[in-house]
Design a protein around this motif. Structure first.
Motif: not given
Length: 381
Positions: A24-25, A28-31
């Motif tokens: 999931t991380v 994630c584009h922002e992560c």
């Protein structure tokens, strides 16, 4: 990611929960946009050139101490060259590089960053005109030109430690100290690899010089010898005694003198010069004549006679007599005649000239008798 796993475990658990959180991380584009820089890639060093000044790295340092400094470092010897300038344009860069090339020659490759002074059309034309391969480092990745970057750092640290003198004086002292110091990578000083010799410095005064040591020993020997001797000299017209190394007295008691040229002569006679010249001609003629005659006669004669008589008698009164007679004569005569004549004439002629000058000096002793004292012969062939 660790905090997300801890928060999820405080409320629930399911098989494969850690892997699901990690996926999931990563999705994630922002992560991904706000995470730290990734670990550095494995180091890929430049290949070390086998000859000095075949590849050089350049970069500008500054503004520093009110000026810009063009830093040039040799990849083989780590030789450092620094040129202060007021600006860092392409024309100034080309001028400083041309000055450096006049001292050490034109390199095969030049490595620089992507500064405007190194990417201009004038600089590229200068590189192409001199047959230099220009390699530029990756944008915003200064470690690709790490040799020049490290040289800039070393230059700034060294200049800050020089407190006395003008900028040029401090620069000269720093460069001299850097060039005679063994480098951590090569184990030798840049001067030894660049010039194949060590530069002489004030520290060499600590090591005794062999030539000076020998000269001091020779001077000491001369001083010890001269304590038992004195300087000798003669003046014109002074009477002297001559040492006799032949039979007779050790010192010749006759009066002698010294002429204007400083040569010793004997009173009573000056030299008489006799010139002897002779020419010897040797001429010889040798004639060799020989006649060889070879004559041979071979005669072969043979006579073969065959005679046979056969008589046949029978009761029927048949009587027959057969006689066979044959004579064969073979006669041959072979004559061989040859005449060989050998004639040779050898002439030998030689001329030998002998010229001699004989100087005879006649002395008059106390008894008035004439005495032959000197004779010198010089032969010119």
């Amino acid at each position: 990611m660790t905090k997300m796993k801890g928060l999820a475990r405080s409320y629930m658990w399911w098989p494969g929960m850690d892997q699901d959180v990690e996926r999931t991380v990563q999705a994630c584009h922002e992560c991904q946009a706000h995470q730290k820089a990734p670990a550095s890639a494995p180091l890929h060093p430049w290949e070390w050139p086998e000859s000095p000044w075949s590849r050089i790295h350049v970069d500008y340092a500054g503004p520093f101490l009110g000026e810009m400094f063009l830093v040039i470092v040799d990849a083989h010897s780590k030789w450092l060259d620094v040129y202060p300038t007021k600006t860092c344009t392409s024309l100034v860069t080309i001028e400083k590089l041309r000055q450096s090339f006049s001292n050490f020659g034109i390199p095969k490759m030049l490595v620089s960053d992507n500064g405007t002074c190194f990417t201009s059309a004038e600089f590229e034309a200068f590189m192409k005109q001199n047959g230099i391969s220009h390699v530029r480092s990756a944008p915003f990745h200064p470690s690709s030109n790490g040799l020049a970057e490290r040289a800039v750092q070393t230059f700034k640290e060294g200049m800050k430690k020089m407190k006395e003198g003008t900028i040029q004086t401090r620069l000269s002292r720093f460069l001299f100290s850097y060039r005679i110091t063994p480098h951590a990578t090569t184990g030798l000083s840049p001067a030894e690899l660049m010039m194949s010799r060590r530069l002489r410095s004030a520290l060499d005064l600590v090591v005794p010089d062999m030539k000076t040591k020998v000269q001091q020993k020779q001077l000491k020997q001369k001083e010890n010898h001269d304590t038992r001797s004195k300087q000798r000299g003669f003046t014109s017209g002074e009477d002297v005694l001559i040492r006799n190394y032949s039979y007779g007295p050790k010192w010749i008691p006759e009066q002698h003198g010294v002429d204007e040229q400083g040569e010793i002569y004997e009173h009573g006679a000056r030299g008489t010069t006799v010139e002897v010249s002779a020419t010897v001609e040797v001429s010889a003629t040798v004639e060799v004549s020989a006649t060889v005659e070879v004559s041979a006669t071979v005669e072969v004669s043979a006579t073969v006679e065959v005679s046979a008589t056969v008589e046949v008698s029978a009761t029927v009164e048949v009587s027959a007599t057969v006689e066979v007679s044959a004579t064969v004569e073979v006669s041959a005569t072979v004559e061989v005649s040859a005449t060989v004549e050998v004639s040779a004439t050898v002439e030998v002629s030689a001329t030998v000239e002998v010229s001699a000058t004989v100087e005879v000096s006649i002395l008059k002793g106390h008894s008035g008798d004439e005495q032959l004292t000197a004779c010198s012969l010089r032969a010119l062939l």
